[in-house]
Write an enzyme that holds these catalytic residues in place. Structure first.
Site, PDB file in Angstrom:
ATOM      1  CB  THR A 145      -0.938   0.000   1.219  1.00 12.29           C
ATOM      2  OG1 THR A 145      -1.844  -1.089   1.110  1.00 12.29           O
ATOM      3  CG2 THR A 145      -1.731   1.293   1.317  1.00 12.29           C
ATOM      4  CB  SER A 180       2.447  -7.683   1.553  1.00  6.87           C
ATOM      5  OG  SER A 180       1.314  -7.389   2.325  1.00  6.87           O
ATOM      6  CB  THR A 227      -0.133  -3.615   6.236  1.00  7.34           C
ATOM      7  OG1 THR A 227      -1.332  -3.659   5.446  1.00  7.34           O
ATOM      8  CG2 THR A 227       0.430  -2.199   6.235  1.00  7.34           C
ATOM      9  CG  ASP A 228      -2.722  -7.715   3.192  1.00  8.09           C
ATOM     10  OD1 ASP A 228      -3.183  -6.839   3.951  1.00  8.09           O
ATOM     11  OD2 ASP A 228      -3.267  -8.046   2.126  1.00  8.09           O
TER      12      ASP A 228
END
Length: 351
Positions: free
Chosen positions: A34, A81, A114-115
């Protein structure tokens, strides 16, 4: 007026070189996510395309970095990610390891989605043998959004990677003004900017360009780890099965049939295994597949109550406080070293 100021205060090439030489060099390695995303509207904070902006442009968008460090950037790969896999995290770890061997590099910042950030950062924490700072920067909002969080998170990451105080603390994450350790951090919310939490709290904060640490990490990492990315080219398959009411052995048997070397059971509560799953998991273990007990709750150590009394006889392994995704990575690394169940058990209290 600006021209007059420039004439009154000429800047010599030597002055610029001296100023640059007094600042640490930090390499920003881009992987996507992101923080490299863009939306169609400034109000698109959750609807956007990830991994579309190159790391060089991300760095250029934060000119304040020049006051902190000599910043170089490079793109290792560019993905959201959610699509990170073992091959990519190994590739990243090897590149970070190479960069940090340079005498002129003080630290590395990794921009990441962030995932799966908590998994990638934890893997580097276990395998890159250095005392130099490795700091992950990410964002919950794309750079095109109102109140985008990426620029400040990146600035804080470079500040932290430039700090001598960050040396020897393992892999760190700077998000929302906080500094967290890769060992503990977990993503806890789908959209909020304070999504990343550690059950024991942050190690410190970054406040207006100043790094403030209040505690250290207690478990082995980086330089003191027995795992070395230079000797790792692939990981054995380890899978996670999520336990729920009425769950049966279908997923476990499918993983075993697919050739997994270990299954992490994200069990209810205290890493519990339902009565209906005990015999199937005993049978799976008898086929040479390791069974690892973790909890689906997201935090807390597994206390060894009555339900654990037969684990030794069954050859099962229980984590300490590692989440299932982190247990998967630690178990996979352990299997590159040994098949001894007691040695594998010991890893979870060592790291």
């Amino acid at each position: 007026m600006l021209a007059a100021f420039a004439c009154a205060h000429p800047v010599q090439a030597g002055d610029v070189a001296a100023a640059a030489s007094n600042k640490p060099t930090v390499v920003v390695i881009g992987t996507g996510g992101t923080i490299a995303g863009a939306g169609k509207s400034s109000t698109d904070t959750s609807t956007y395309a990830t991994a579309t902006v190159g790391v060089d442009k991300i760095v250029q968008a934060v000119p304040e970095l020049a006051a902190v460090a000599n910043v170089r950037s490079e793109q290792v790969f560019q993905v959201g990610s959610k699509s990170i896999n073992d091959d990519l995290i190994i590739k990243l770890a090897k590149r970070v390891n190479e960069v940090l061997k340079r005498d002129d590099v003080a630290g590395v910042v990794v921009t990441h989605g962030t995932d799966t950030l908590e998994e990638t950062a934890y893997f580097l924490n276990l395998t890159v043998k250095t005392t130099k700072p490795i700091v992950f920067a990410a964002s919950m909002r794309p750079s095109t959004a109102l109140s985008a969080d990426g620029p400040l998170n990146l600035f804080d990451a470079v500040v932290t990677a430039s700090s001598a105080e960050a040396a020897g603390k393992g892999v760190l994450i700077t998000m929302n003004d906080e500094i967290h350790t890769a060992r503990d951090i977990v993503k806890t919310n789908t959209f909020k900017t304070d999504t990343f939490r550690s059950p024991y709290g942050p190690l410190g904060y970054v406040v207006e360009g100043k790094v403030l640490f209040y505690r250290n990490t207690a478990r082995r990492h980086t330089r003191d780890s027995e795992f070395d990315i230079e000797t790792i080219d692939r990981l054995p398959r380890v899978d996670i099965a999520y336990s729920y009411s009425s769950s049966d052995a279908a997923a476990y048997n499918a993983f075993a049939a697919a050739g997994t070397k270990a299954i992490v059971n994200a069990g209810t509560g205290n890493g519990n295994v339902s009565d209906s799953l005990v015999e199937p998991l005993v049978a799976i273990r008898s086929r040479g597949v390791f069974v690892v007990r973790a909890s689906r709750t997201g935090s807390g150590t597994l206390y060894r109550g009555p339900s654990f009394k037969d684990d030794d006889k069954r050859g099962w392994i229980a984590v300490d406080d590692q989440t299932a995704p982190k247990a998967r990575l630690l178990m996979a690394l352990g299997l590159t070293k040994t098949q001894d169940v007691d040695a594998l058990r010991a890893l979870f209290t060592r790291y």
